[in-house]
Design a protein around this motif. Structure first.
Motif, short mmCIF file in Angstrom:
data_model
loop_
_atom_site.label_atom_id
_atom_site.label_comp_id
_atom_site.label_asym_id
_atom_site.label_seq_id
_atom_site.Cartn_x
_atom_site.Cartn_y
_atom_site.Cartn_z
N GLY A 187 -2.36 6.78 14.81
CA GLY A 187 -3.29 5.75 14.35
C GLY A 187 -2.61 4.47 13.89
O GLY A 187 -3.26 3.58 13.35
N ALA A 188 -1.29 4.38 14.08
CA ALA A 188 -0.55 3.20 13.67
C ALA A 188 0.11 2.55 14.88
O ALA A 188 0.42 3.22 15.87
CB ALA A 188 0.51 3.56 12.63
N GLU A 189 0.35 1.24 14.76
CA GLU A 189 1.06 0.51 15.80
C GLU A 189 2.37 -0.03 15.22
O GLU A 189 3.12 0.75 14.64
CB GLU A 189 0.14 -0.57 16.39
N HIS A 190 2.61 -1.34 15.33
CA HIS A 190 3.92 -1.87 14.95
C HIS A 190 4.13 -1.93 13.43
O HIS A 190 5.26 -2.10 12.98
CB HIS A 190 4.13 -3.26 15.56
N SER A 191 3.06 -1.80 12.66
CA SER A 191 3.20 -1.85 11.19
C SER A 191 2.58 -0.60 10.56
O SER A 191 1.51 -0.67 9.96
CB SER A 191 2.53 -3.12 10.64
N LEU A 220 0.81 -1.22 0.00
CA LEU A 220 0.00 0.00 0.00
C LEU A 220 0.84 1.27 0.00
O LEU A 220 0.32 2.36 -0.20
CB LEU A 220 -0.94 0.00 1.21
N MET A 221 2.15 1.13 0.23
CA MET A 221 3.05 2.29 0.22
C MET A 221 3.71 2.52 -1.13
O MET A 221 4.11 3.64 -1.44
CB MET A 221 4.16 2.11 1.27
N GLN A 222 3.84 1.47 -1.91
CA GLN A 222 4.68 1.57 -3.12
C GLN A 222 4.09 2.53 -4.15
O GLN A 222 4.84 3.28 -4.79
CB GLN A 222 4.94 0.18 -3.71
N THR A 278 2.36 7.31 6.24
CA THR A 278 3.69 6.70 6.37
C THR A 278 4.51 6.95 5.11
O THR A 278 5.68 7.37 5.18
CB THR A 278 3.56 5.20 6.65
N ALA A 279 3.92 6.71 3.95
CA ALA A 279 4.62 6.96 2.69
C ALA A 279 4.99 8.44 2.55
O ALA A 279 6.08 8.78 2.08
CB ALA A 279 3.77 6.50 1.51
N ARG A 280 4.08 9.30 2.96
CA ARG A 280 4.34 10.74 2.86
C ARG A 280 5.54 11.13 3.72
O ARG A 280 6.42 11.87 3.28
CB ARG A 280 3.09 11.52 3.30
N ALA A 281 5.59 10.60 4.94
CA ALA A 281 6.70 10.93 5.84
C ALA A 281 8.02 10.40 5.30
O ALA A 281 9.06 11.07 5.39
CB ALA A 281 6.42 10.36 7.23
N ILE A 282 7.99 9.21 4.73
CA ILE A 282 9.22 8.63 4.17
C ILE A 282 9.70 9.44 2.97
O ILE A 282 10.89 9.78 2.86
CB ILE A 282 8.96 7.16 3.78
N ALA A 283 8.78 9.79 2.07
CA ALA A 283 9.16 10.58 0.89
C ALA A 283 9.65 11.97 1.29
O ALA A 283 10.60 12.49 0.70
CB ALA A 283 7.99 10.67 -0.08
N ASP A 306 -0.93 -0.14 8.71
CA ASP A 306 -1.97 0.54 9.50
C ASP A 306 -2.35 1.90 8.91
O ASP A 306 -3.52 2.26 8.87
CB ASP A 306 -1.49 0.75 10.94
N GLN A 307 -1.32 2.65 8.49
CA GLN A 307 -1.53 4.01 7.96
C GLN A 307 -0.57 4.23 6.78
O GLN A 307 0.38 5.01 6.87
CB GLN A 307 -1.27 5.06 9.05
N PRO A 308 -0.81 3.54 5.66
CA PRO A 308 0.18 3.59 4.57
C PRO A 308 0.38 4.95 3.94
O PRO A 308 1.51 5.30 3.57
CB PRO A 308 -0.36 2.58 3.56
N LEU A 309 -0.67 5.75 3.81
CA LEU A 309 -0.51 7.03 3.11
C LEU A 309 0.31 8.02 3.92
O LEU A 309 1.28 8.59 3.40
CB LEU A 309 -1.88 7.60 2.73
#
Length: 289
Positions: free
Chosen positions: A263-267, A57-59, A276-281, A271-274
Motif C-alpha cells: 500500500g506504499a509507493e516511494h514514500s 507520522l513515524m516518530q 513502516t515504523a513497525r518494520a523499522i523498529a 503512505d503507510q507510516p505505522l
C-alpha cells in the motif's frame, strides 16, 4: 486556512537547531515515550525536496518502541541554512561529512536511516566512517542513479531553476495539476502552506547540486557490502524512482534485511507510516546494542 498542527512537531517532540562542528541544522527530536525503555537513537535523513517533517507520522510510533529519533533538514534544506548559489557546499562528500557531524552532536552510536536522496547521502557517510553507526536503513533509495523517467522530471526542475526564481518555479509546479498527479515538492505531509514554505526555504544551489547527484550516482553497493554493519532495505510495493526489483537485487547484494510495505509507493513513511515504523523498529530490535 492552514492547520497550525501541520507546522508543529509531533506531540512530545522538540524542534530546535542542532549545533554541530559543521554548523547548525534544524531538527525535530522525539524522545522515547514516557515509561518506555530507551533502546537507541536514530538519525533520519529526508529525500530530495523533502524535509524533516516527512517523518512526522513515524516518530511517535518509534518512540513507543523505545527509540529516540532525530529528523534533520540537511544543509540548504527547508529550515537549515546554506549558501543560495554555491553548489560546492552541496557535493555528496560535504553532505556526508554533515551527517557524521550530526551523529556526533546527537550522541553516538546511532541507527542511520535515509529516504531516497537521503539514503545515498547516508551511504556516503557510512563509507567515509561507519564507526558512529550501529545500522543503516535505506528507505526507497536505490543502488545508483534514478530511473530515466525520474531523470527527465529532475531535468525539467533544474532547467526551471536556471531561469526562474523559487517563487516562480513553485507557481509553475502548482499550475501543472493536482499534487497527487504532479508529485515532487507539491506532495507531502502538511497543508499547502507548509509545502510552499518548505519549497521556498530550500536553497537553489542545494536543489541543483543534489538533482545532479541523483542523475549521476554510481553503483556503490559492493563498497557498502564490505562495511561491517547490519543493513535494511525498505520500500513500498511500487516505486518509479528505483523499481522494486532493483531494490530487491540491491538487498541481496548487501545481505540486507528486506521489507516491502504494502500500500506504499516511494514514500512509505508518509503512505503507510505505522507498518513502516513497525518494520523499522523490528529491524532495530534485532541489532545488538
Amino acid at each position: 486556512m492552514t492547520d497550525p498542527a501541520h507546522l508543529s512537531p509531533p506531540p512530545g517532540a522538540r524542534a530546535y537547531p542542532l549545533r554541530t562542528a559543521r554548523g547548525g541544522f534544524a531538527v525535530v527530536d522525539m524522545p522515547v515515550a514516557p515509561g518506555v525503555e530507551h533502546k537507541g537513537t536514530a538519525l533520519l535523513l529526508p529525500g530530495f525536496t523533502g524535509s524533516k517533517e516527512d517523518f512526522r507520522l513515524m516518530q511517535g510510533p518509534l518512540a513507543e518502541r523505545g527509540y529516540r529519533t532525530v529528523a534533520v533538514d540537511g544543509r540548504g534544506q527547508f529550515e537549515s541554512d546554506g549558501p543560495a548559489d554555491d553548489e560546492s557546499a552541496y557535493t555528496q562528500p560535504e553532505l556526508a561529512r554533515d551527517v557524521l557531524a550530526q551523529a556526533e552532536a546527537v550522541g553516538t552510536p546511532v541507527h542511520l536511516l535515509g529516504h531516497s536522496l537521503g539514503g545515498q547521502i547516508a551511504r556516503a557517510a557510512v563509507l567515509f566512517d561507519h564507526s558512529p553507526f550501529v545500522s543503516l536503513t535505506l528507505m526507497a533509495s536505490g543502488p545508483a542513479q534514478i530511473s530515466v523517467s525520474q531523470q527527465q522530471r529532475v531535468k525539467l526542475l533544474r532547467d526551471a531553476l536556471a531561469v526562474m526564481n523559487m517563487t516562480e518555479v513553485w507557481e509553475a509546479i502548482q499550475a501543472m495539476g493536482p499534487p497527487e498527479d504532479v508529485g515532487g515538492p507539491a506532495r507531502g505531509l502538511g497543508g499547502p502552506e507548509l509545502l510552499r514554505r518548505r519549497w521556498l526555504g530550500n536553497k537553489p544551489a542545494q536543489l541543483m547540486a543534489t538533482a545532479r547527484q541523483l542523475c549521476t550516482e554510481p553503483d556503490r553497493v559492493a563498497e557498502l557490502a564490505a562495511v561491517p554493519l547490519p543493513f535494511h532495505v525498505l520500500s513500498g510495493a511500487r516505486d518509479d524512482t528505483w523499481p522494486v526489483p532493483l531494490l530487491d537485487d540491491m538487498a541481496a547484494r548487501l545481505g540486507a534485511h528486506r521489507t516491502v510495505v504494502e500500500g506504499a509507493e516511494h514514500s512509505p513513511n508518509a503512505d503507510q507510516p505505522l507498518p513502516t515504523a513497525r518494520a523499522i523498529a523490528d529491524f532495530w530490535d534485532r541489532v545488538p546494542r
